[in-house]
Design a protein around this motif. Structure first.
Motif, PDB file in Angstrom:
ATOM      1  N   ASP A  43       0.854  -1.182   0.000  1.00 51.54           N
ATOM      2  CA  ASP A  43       0.000   0.000   0.000  1.00 51.54           C
ATOM      3  C   ASP A  43       0.895   1.239   0.000  1.00 51.54           C
ATOM      4  OD1 ASP A  43       0.825   0.583   2.647  1.00 51.54           O
ATOM      5  OD2 ASP A  43      -0.877  -0.495   3.506  1.00 51.54           O
ATOM      6  N   PRO A  44       0.331   2.430  -0.210  1.00 49.97           N
ATOM      7  CA  PRO A  44       1.189   3.620  -0.329  1.00 49.97           C
ATOM      8  C   PRO A  44       2.144   3.822   0.830  1.00 49.97           C
ATOM      9  CG  PRO A  44      -1.006   4.124  -1.126  1.00 49.97           C
ATOM     10  CD  PRO A  44      -1.076   2.735  -0.560  1.00 49.97           C
ATOM     11  N   ASP A  45       1.701   3.567   2.079  1.00 51.00           N
ATOM     12  CA  ASP A  45       2.597   3.752   3.223  1.00 51.00           C
ATOM     13  C   ASP A  45       3.764   2.777   3.172  1.00 51.00           C
ATOM     14  OD1 ASP A  45       1.069   5.815   4.222  1.00 51.00           O
ATOM     15  OD2 ASP A  45      -0.059   4.546   5.618  1.00 51.00           O
ATOM     16  N   ASN A  46       3.481   1.503   2.868  1.00 58.54           N
ATOM     17  CA  ASN A  46       4.543   0.507   2.817  1.00 58.54           C
ATOM     18  C   ASN A  46       5.456   0.724   1.617  1.00 58.54           C
ATOM     19  OD1 ASN A  46       4.257  -1.205   5.128  1.00 58.54           O
ATOM     20  ND2 ASN A  46       2.365  -1.973   4.247  1.00 58.54           N
ATOM     21  N   TYR A  47       4.922   1.294   0.533  1.00 57.34           N
ATOM     22  CA  TYR A  47       5.762   1.569  -0.621  1.00 57.34           C
ATOM     23  C   TYR A  47       6.748   2.694  -0.304  1.00 57.34           C
ATOM     24  CZ  TYR A  47       7.020   2.185  -5.543  1.00 57.34           C
ATOM     25  OH  TYR A  47       7.706   2.262  -6.725  1.00 57.34           O
ATOM     26  N   VAL A  48       6.288   3.679   0.442  1.00 59.20           N
ATOM     27  CA  VAL A  48       7.193   4.742   0.907  1.00 59.20           C
ATOM     28  C   VAL A  48       8.278   4.142   1.793  1.00 59.20           C
ATOM     29  CG1 VAL A  48       7.362   6.787   2.365  1.00 59.20           C
ATOM     30  CG2 VAL A  48       5.517   6.602   0.696  1.00 59.20           C
ATOM     31  N   MET A  49       7.876   3.204   2.678  1.00 55.50           N
ATOM     32  CA  MET A  49       8.834   2.540   3.551  1.00 55.50           C
ATOM     33  C   MET A  49       9.867   1.776   2.739  1.00 55.50           C
ATOM     34  SD  MET A  49       7.989  -0.286   6.517  1.00 55.50           S
ATOM     35  CE  MET A  49       7.323  -1.469   5.335  1.00 55.50           C
ATOM     36  N   PHE A  50       9.411   1.100   1.687  1.00 54.95           N
ATOM     37  CA  PHE A  50      10.317   0.362   0.810  1.00 54.95           C
ATOM     38  C   PHE A  50      11.346   1.293   0.188  1.00 54.95           C
ATOM     39  CE2 PHE A  50      11.113  -0.435  -3.702  1.00 54.95           C
ATOM     40  CZ  PHE A  50      11.870  -1.590  -3.629  1.00 54.95           C
ATOM     41  N   ASN A  51      10.886   2.416  -0.359  1.00 49.90           N
ATOM     42  CA  ASN A  51      11.807   3.350  -1.005  1.00 49.90           C
ATOM     43  C   ASN A  51      12.782   3.952  -0.018  1.00 49.90           C
ATOM     44  OD1 ASN A  51      10.945   3.158  -3.705  1.00 49.90           O
ATOM     45  ND2 ASN A  51       9.185   4.453  -3.295  1.00 49.90           N
ATOM     46  N   SER A  52      12.340   4.172   1.226  1.00 48.00           N
ATOM     47  CA  SER A  52      13.244   4.727   2.228  1.00 48.00           C
ATOM     48  C   SER A  52      14.326   3.727   2.585  1.00 48.00           C
ATOM     49  CB  SER A  52      12.472   5.139   3.488  1.00 48.00           C
ATOM     50  OG  SER A  52      11.964   4.007   4.175  1.00 48.00           O
ATOM     51  N   ASP A  53      14.014   2.428   2.549  1.00 47.61           N
ATOM     52  CA  ASP A  53      15.026   1.411   2.818  1.00 47.61           C
ATOM     53  C   ASP A  53      16.146   1.448   1.789  1.00 47.61           C
ATOM     54  OD1 ASP A  53      13.970   0.396   5.114  1.00 47.61           O
ATOM     55  OD2 ASP A  53      12.936  -1.281   4.173  1.00 47.61           O
ATOM     56  N   LEU A  54      15.805   1.763   0.536  1.00 49.26           N
ATOM     57  CA  LEU A  54      16.816   1.800  -0.511  1.00 49.26           C
ATOM     58  C   LEU A  54      17.813   2.927  -0.301  1.00 49.26           C
ATOM     59  CD1 LEU A  54      14.731   1.106  -3.740  1.00 49.26           C
ATOM     60  CD2 LEU A  54      16.198  -0.472  -2.491  1.00 49.26           C
ATOM     61  N   SER A  55      17.462   3.900   0.532  1.00 50.47           N
ATOM     62  CA  SER A  55      18.329   5.055   0.727  1.00 50.47           C
ATOM     63  C   SER A  55      19.504   4.754   1.635  1.00 50.47           C
ATOM     64  CB  SER A  55      17.526   6.225   1.307  1.00 50.47           C
ATOM     65  OG  SER A  55      17.098   5.924   2.626  1.00 50.47           O
ATOM     66  N   GLY A  56      19.459   3.658   2.406  1.00 49.63           N
ATOM     67  CA  GLY A  56      20.604   3.300   3.232  1.00 49.63           C
ATOM     68  C   GLY A  56      20.258   3.159   4.687  1.00 49.63           C
ATOM     69  N   ASP A  57      20.067   4.286   5.407  1.00 52.72           N
ATOM     70  CA  ASP A  57      19.723   4.232   6.818  1.00 52.72           C
ATOM     71  C   ASP A  57      18.298   3.718   6.972  1.00 52.72           C
ATOM     72  OD1 ASP A  57      22.156   5.190   7.613  1.00 52.72           O
ATOM     73  OD2 ASP A  57      21.525   7.276   7.643  1.00 52.72           O
ATOM     74  N   VAL A  58      18.095   2.886   7.986  1.00 53.11           N
ATOM     75  CA  VAL A  58      16.787   2.291   8.204  1.00 53.11           C
ATOM     76  C   VAL A  58      16.425   2.384   9.670  1.00 53.11           C
ATOM     77  CG1 VAL A  58      16.840   0.703   6.253  1.00 53.11           C
ATOM     78  CG2 VAL A  58      17.905   0.046   8.398  1.00 53.11           C
ATOM     79  N   GLU A  59      15.133   2.225   9.952  1.00 54.43           N
ATOM     80  CA  GLU A  59      14.631   2.304  11.321  1.00 54.43           C
ATOM     81  C   GLU A  59      13.877   1.016  11.644  1.00 54.43           C
ATOM     82  OE1 GLU A  59      13.854   7.052  12.028  1.00 54.43           O
ATOM     83  OE2 GLU A  59      12.274   5.885  11.066  1.00 54.43           O
ATOM     84  N   GLY A  60      14.170   0.447  12.787  1.00 51.25           N
ATOM     85  CA  GLY A  60      13.459  -0.761  13.172  1.00 51.25           C
ATOM     86  C   GLY A  60      14.235  -1.571  14.185  1.00 51.25           C
ATOM     87  N   ILE A  61      14.042  -2.919  14.160  1.00 54.66           N
ATOM     88  CA  ILE A  61      14.630  -3.767  15.192  1.00 54.66           C
ATOM     89  C   ILE A  61      15.811  -4.585  14.682  1.00 54.66           C
ATOM     90  CG2 ILE A  61      12.417  -3.858  16.403  1.00 54.66           C
ATOM     91  CD1 ILE A  61      12.179  -6.799  15.448  1.00 54.66           C
ATOM     92  N   GLY A  62      15.886  -4.864  13.369  1.00 54.36           N
ATOM     93  CA  GLY A  62      17.074  -5.494  12.810  1.00 54.36           C
ATOM     94  C   GLY A  62      17.083  -7.006  12.818  1.00 54.36           C
ATOM     95  N   VAL A  63      16.098  -7.638  12.144  1.00 58.53           N
ATOM     96  CA  VAL A  63      16.131  -9.080  11.957  1.00 58.53           C
ATOM     97  C   VAL A  63      15.810  -9.423  10.515  1.00 58.53           C
ATOM     98  CG1 VAL A  63      15.458  -9.591  14.344  1.00 58.53           C
ATOM     99  CG2 VAL A  63      13.700  -9.450  12.573  1.00 58.53           C
TER     100      VAL A  63
END
Length: 403
Positions: A93-113
């Motif tokens: 969905d649009p929110d998760n697609y934004v999240m996907f594109n932000s992951d491609l940028s390098g720095d990420v936010e979350g728990i790390g698994v």
């Protein structure tokens, strides 16, 4: 998750959801709207019940005033893709697609698994806990199965849906209940923003060079070349190339990295549903590594990691030690949709030089060394797979050379 193919403005991927896990994501520049319009004339009758349902909800549903049309569209797309029965295809969905594109940028936010879905049970389990990540500090272990997130059952959710629950801004907390063997463990984890070093290297005892690759991004080959030069690898008595927990990355990067170890010939075949086949061969940018090589793999080694380790095994340039790998032999694209979301779709299979398809099977190491740590202390303690690699290079490889 997964590898990414990037060329001619197309990316096919297993993206590292460092915020929570690896999954099969990619994106491209095809126009799905025009493609759908081109075939709609042949499917108008089949789609009629869908429009009837939409119309009836709007006109008859008791709480129709509270129904958001985009939510109905999201649900219809989700159901359509889920009917394929392919865990690597999915709707963002649009929110998760934004999240996907932000992951491609390098720095990420979350728990790390890093995770995978058990196709028999539908459960989503942890296959790797990233070093230095919040999940590892909290006590999450490989093999833990997601059960609840903030009190909400995750039974029946796919990886994308689970990601939307687990991820969030750095500094916020998420409470996750895991099933561990026959017991349940619960952790409240503070999400963080972090980057994972792509390449690490050192010289081990016994004059063995050690090289670890975290993911196959666009800079992987360049960083590996620099690390090998720093290690002065051909002055060592062996090289350990660690791909454990590496969930994949760019296909072009995987071919470049494989070409570091394979001088010429086929790296992989890519097979499409219409019978078409693309052949990827070594680029010619060979690394001239003259010492014996061991590749370390485990069940967290996925997609591009399997492609590279499997090709090196097929071409007999390395010995594989560790555990059977993840088993992902498909390629995904992700196409942007007009609503701001994206469609992830499996479009091809990849085959090793032997034409072996490792999907749901994985790459079988030459030497099996299991390692199933039950505590974080064991996870961070002695490493039997690494020890086996060092022993092989100091004794086994020498003995083989003498025969």
């Amino acid at each position: 998750m997964v590898f990414i193919r990037k060329y001619a403005k197309k990316i096919q991927s297993v993206l590292l959801f460092l915020a929570i896990f690896a999954a099969g994501f990619a994106f491209g520049n095809l126009n799905p709207t025009s493609q759908a319009q081109a075939v709609f004339g042949d499917t108008e009758e089949a789609f009629a019940p869908l429009y009837q349902t939409f119309s009836l909800i709007q006109s008859e549903y008791v709480d129709a005033v509270d129904v958001d049309v985009p939510d109905l569209v999201d649900g219809a797309i989700q159901g359509m893709v889920e009917s394929l029965g392919d865990q690597y295809s999915g709707y963002l969905d649009p929110d998760n697609y934004v999240m996907f594109n932000s992951d491609l940028s390098g720095d990420v936010e979350g728990i790390g698994v890093v995770i995978r879905t058990d196709e028999e049970t539908g459960e989503i389990e942890v296959v790797n806990v990233l070093e230095g990540a919040a999940a590892r500090a909290a006590g999450v272990l490989p093999g833990d199965i997601f059960w609840e997130v903030d009190g909400q059952s995750v039974t029946g959710l796919n990886q994308t849906e689970l990601a939307s629950l687990v991820r969030g801004p750095a500094g916020t907390d998420v409470t996750i209940l895991f099933k561990r063997d026959e017991e349940f463990v619960e952790f409240t984890i503070t999400r963080v923003q972090f980057s994972v070093p792509i390449v690490t290297n050192e010289v081990l005892d016994n004059n063995i060079a050690y090289l670890k690759l975290a993911e196959f991004n666009a800079n992987a080959r360049q960083e590996l070349d620099a690390a090998l030069a720093e290690l002065d690898v051909n002055s060592r008595d062996g090289l350990i190339f660690d791909l454990r927990g590496n969930p994949g990355g760019l296909l072009r990067s995987a071919v470049d990295v494989a070409s570091l170890f394979i001088e010429d010939g086929v790296i992989l075949y890519e097979s499409f549903g219409d019978g078409r086949e693309d052949i990827f061969e070594a680029t010619g940018n060979y690394g001239n590594i003259e010492v014996p090589i061991v590749v370390l793999v485990d069940e967290g080694s996925a997609s591009a990691s399997e492609l590279v380790s499997g090709a090196m095994q097929d071409r007999e340039v390395a010995t594989l030690i560790g555990e059977v790998t993840f088993g992902k032999g498909t390629v995904q694209t992700i196409q942007p949709l007009d609503n701001g979301g994206g469609l992830r779709l499996t479009v091809a299979r990849y085959l090793l030089p032997s034409r072996n398809w490792i999907h749901d099977v994985g790459v079988q190491p030459d030497i099996i060394v299991d390692w199933n740590p039950e505590t974080v202390e064991e996870l961070e303690g002695e490493d039997p797979q690494l020890q086996a690699a060092v022993e092989f290079l100091t004794t086994g490889a020498t003995e083989a050379a003498e025969q």
